[in-house]
Design an enzyme around this catalytic site. Structure first.
Site, PDB file in Angstrom:
ATOM      1  N   ASP A  20       0.955  -1.368   0.167  1.00  0.00           N
ATOM      2  CA  ASP A  20       0.000   0.140  -0.030  1.00  0.00           C
ATOM      3  C   ASP A  20       0.787   1.200   0.054  1.00  0.00           C
ATOM      4  O   ASP A  20       0.418   2.353   0.317  1.00  0.00           O
ATOM      5  CB  ASP A  20      -0.735  -0.045   1.338  1.00  0.00           C
TER       6      ASP A  20
ATOM      7  N   LYS B 262      -6.583  -0.119   6.484  1.00  0.00           N
ATOM      8  CA  LYS B 262      -5.300  -0.078   7.210  1.00  0.00           C
ATOM      9  C   LYS B 262      -5.076   1.486   7.557  1.00  0.00           C
ATOM     10  O   LYS B 262      -5.361   2.114   6.601  1.00  0.00           O
ATOM     11  CB  LYS B 262      -4.177  -0.560   6.601  1.00  0.00           C
TER      12      LYS B 262
ATOM     13  N   GLU C   6      -3.039   0.159  13.480  1.00  0.00           N
ATOM     14  CA  GLU C   6      -1.342   0.217  13.462  1.00  0.00           C
ATOM     15  C   GLU C   6      -0.995   1.463  14.090  1.00  0.00           C
ATOM     16  O   GLU C   6      -0.767   2.302  13.393  1.00  0.00           O
ATOM     17  CB  GLU C   6      -1.115   0.032  11.929  1.00  0.00           C
TER      18      GLU C   6
ATOM     19  N   GLU D 107       2.309   2.230  14.598  1.00  0.00           N
ATOM     20  CA  GLU D 107       3.569   1.865  14.539  1.00  0.00           C
ATOM     21  C   GLU D 107       4.745   2.739  15.635  1.00  0.00           C
ATOM     22  O   GLU D 107       4.688   3.944  15.643  1.00  0.00           O
ATOM     23  CB  GLU D 107       4.234   2.128  13.335  1.00  0.00           C
TER      24      GLU D 107
ATOM     25  N   LYS E  52      -1.938  -4.350  13.884  1.00  0.00           N
ATOM     26  CA  LYS E  52      -0.592  -4.530  13.281  1.00  0.00           C
ATOM     27  C   LYS E  52       0.377  -3.718  14.042  1.00  0.00           C
ATOM     28  O   LYS E  52       0.933  -2.515  13.927  1.00  0.00           O
ATOM     29  CB  LYS E  52      -0.774  -3.743  11.794  1.00  0.00           C
TER      30      LYS E  52
ATOM     31  N   SER F  28       2.412  -8.779   8.456  1.00  0.00           N
ATOM     32  CA  SER F  28       1.709  -7.973   7.426  1.00  0.00           C
ATOM     33  C   SER F  28       2.885  -7.212   6.974  1.00  0.00           C
ATOM     34  O   SER F  28       2.788  -5.834   7.391  1.00  0.00           O
ATOM     35  CB  SER F  28       0.677  -6.922   7.977  1.00  0.00           C
TER      36      SER F  28
ATOM     37  N   TYR G  79       6.335   6.498   5.469  1.00  0.00           N
ATOM     38  CA  TYR G  79       5.532   5.388   4.342  1.00  0.00           C
ATOM     39  C   TYR G  79       4.822   6.134   3.270  1.00  0.00           C
ATOM     40  O   TYR G  79       3.984   6.798   3.500  1.00  0.00           O
ATOM     41  CB  TYR G  79       4.837   4.651   5.312  1.00  0.00           C
TER      42      TYR G  79
HETATM   43  P1  13P Z   1       6.875  -2.436   6.711  1.00  0.00           P
HETATM   44  O1  13P Z   1       6.580  -4.065   6.857  1.00  0.00           O
HETATM   45  O2  13P Z   1       8.040  -2.064   5.474  1.00  0.00           O
HETATM   46  O3  13P Z   1       7.300  -1.849   7.893  1.00  0.00           O
HETATM   47  O4  13P Z   1       5.463  -1.715   6.282  1.00  0.00           O
HETATM   48  C1  13P Z   1       4.724  -1.473   7.316  1.00  0.00           C
HETATM   49  C2  13P Z   1       3.136  -1.067   6.725  1.00  0.00           C
HETATM   50  O5  13P Z   1       2.702  -0.415   7.503  1.00  0.00           O
HETATM   51  C3  13P Z   1       2.861  -1.358   5.464  1.00  0.00           C
HETATM   52  O6  13P Z   1       1.565  -1.525   5.118  1.00  0.00           O
END
Ligand code: 13P
Length: 396
Positions: A71, A183, A223, A225, A265, A334, A396
């Site tokens: 994505d 997501k 997610e 992160e 995630k 994922s 990202y």
């Molecule tokens: P990565 O596995 O590269 O950290 O990707 C994270 C992500 O959120 C992709 O949808």
């Protein structure tokens, strides 16, 4: 009398789940069940899509399978393409996504694919919709819905994630196009604090997004992160992860989100990327599972880790270590970078390399499938697959 209440309370049907202890949201009403001989009012969650959400989550969290994350926004996909000398054009993005999504046999290891909006509406060069390529392999199409990060005023140089405005109407279109999960990625930075404000904002945004997703028939991937950036030890990551997930679940509950119809995630709990010592897969598994067991209710069907800049082999070894004994949830992957790195390097943008690149994707997907089952060994892995992909301040 007692047996009636036991039958009611032990029934495992999704419609029963739909009637459980949610605060009544808009448009909901109340029913009652017998418990210990008394009638107890049970608020009904008026979710038109409850059965479908449960089914979607179950399909994605199926044994030996995980998610292929492709994505990348157009800008990030451009970075991937430029790493092999290709221009960031729609044709090149389509060619790359076509390679990935038409890999024969992918559905054995992959249960869901997260797409960027452009890809959800694209087709192969001979006119087959990408969504139909996925469905033919029993892979659930998903869609990234957040609109990216912006500076968060009043914080310590942190960010917040945008995209709630108009989300419900976007969902109506994505659902028509075949997307069944979504997501939303927000980030938390340990070196920047994290400030209480940034964590609260991240958690609240995720919870609002999750509620809107479920209302529109899409399973939300939640997610937050926690970036790998920093020189802190693993104990500090554990502390921050526990804080972040407690806030996330607090606001998910406040927003009446159906826990059985979400997927998580998380980042793995590791030392900061610039910490002086690396941790073994066993240590990472121990800390990560400790954090998850303290914070994540067993009602959640699946934990689908991101790779976050780990090498392909590292991400697979860590996942494998987490599946050495049974967990309350399906513990899987994922990955974006940790599934795509060798594929890109093999492809190099050349049509004659497509088949070899698809084989490389199957190798990684199978390795992670084995890791989901706790049966992976790194024997025979290539040097390329062992290369770390951490980028400081990655967007990202
Ligand atoms: P990565 O596995 O590269 O950290 O990707 C994270 C992500 O959120 C992709 O949808």
């Amino acid at each position: 009398m007692a047996s009636t209440s036991l039958v009611n309370l032990n029934a495992s049907s999704s419609s029963w789940i739909a009637q459980q202890s949610f605060n009544p949201p808009r448009g909901s009403s109340s029913s009652s069940v017998r418990f210990a001989g008394r009638r107890v009012a049970v608020p009904i969650r008026a979710g038109a899509y409850t059965d479908e959400l449960l089914q979607t989550a179950k399909t994605i969290a199926s044994p030996g399978r995980g998610i292929l994350a492709i994505d990348e926004s157009n800008a990030t996909c451009g970075k991937r393409l430029s790493s092999i000398g290709l221009d960031n054009t729609e044709t090149n993005r389509q060619a790359y996504r076509q390679l990935l999504l038409t890999t024969p046999g992918l559905g054995e290891y992959i249960s869901g694919a997260i797409l960027f909006e452009e890809t959800l509406y694209q087709s192969t060069t001979d006119g087959k919709k990408f969504v139909d390529c996925l469905l033919a392999e029993n892979i659930v199409p998903g869609i990234k819905v957040d609109k990216g990060l912006s500076p968060l005023p009043g914080s310590n140089n942190e960010s917040w994630c945008q995209g709630l405005d108009g989300l419900a109407s976007r969902y109506a279109e994505y659902y028509k196009q075949g997307a069944r999960f979504a997501k939303w990625r927000t980030v938390v930075s340990i070196p920047c604090g994290p400030s209480a404000l940034a964590v609260k904002e991240a958690a609240w945004g995720l919870a609002r997004y999750a509620a809107i997703s479920q209302d529109n028939g899409l399973v939300p991937i939640v997610e937050p992160e926690i970036l790998l950036d920093g020189d802190h030890p693993i104990e500090r990551t554990l502390e921050v992860a526990e804080h972040v997930w407690s806030e996330v679940f607090y606001y998910l509950a406040q927003n009446n989100v159906l826990f059985e119809g979400i997927l998580l995630k998380p980042s793995m709990v590791t030392p900061g990327a610039e910490h002086k010592e690396k941790a073994s897969p066993e240590t990472i598994a121990k800390y990560t599972l400790t954090m998850l067991k303290r914070r994540v209710p067993p009602a959640v069907p699946g934990i689908m880790f991101l790779s976050g800049g780990q090498s392909e082999v590292e991400a697979t070894l860590n996942l494998n270590a987490m599946n050495q004994s049974p967990n309350p949830w399906h513990v899987s992957f994922s990955y974006a970078r940790a599934l795509q790195n060798t594929v890109l390097k093999t492809w190099q943008g050349r049509p004659e390399n497509v088949e070899a690149a698809q084989k490389a994707l199957l190798v990684r997907a199978k390795a992670n499938s084995l890791a989901q089952l706790g049966k992976y060994s790194a024997e025979g892995e290539t040097e390329e697959a062992k290369k770390g992909m951490f980028v400081k301040g990655y967007t990202y």
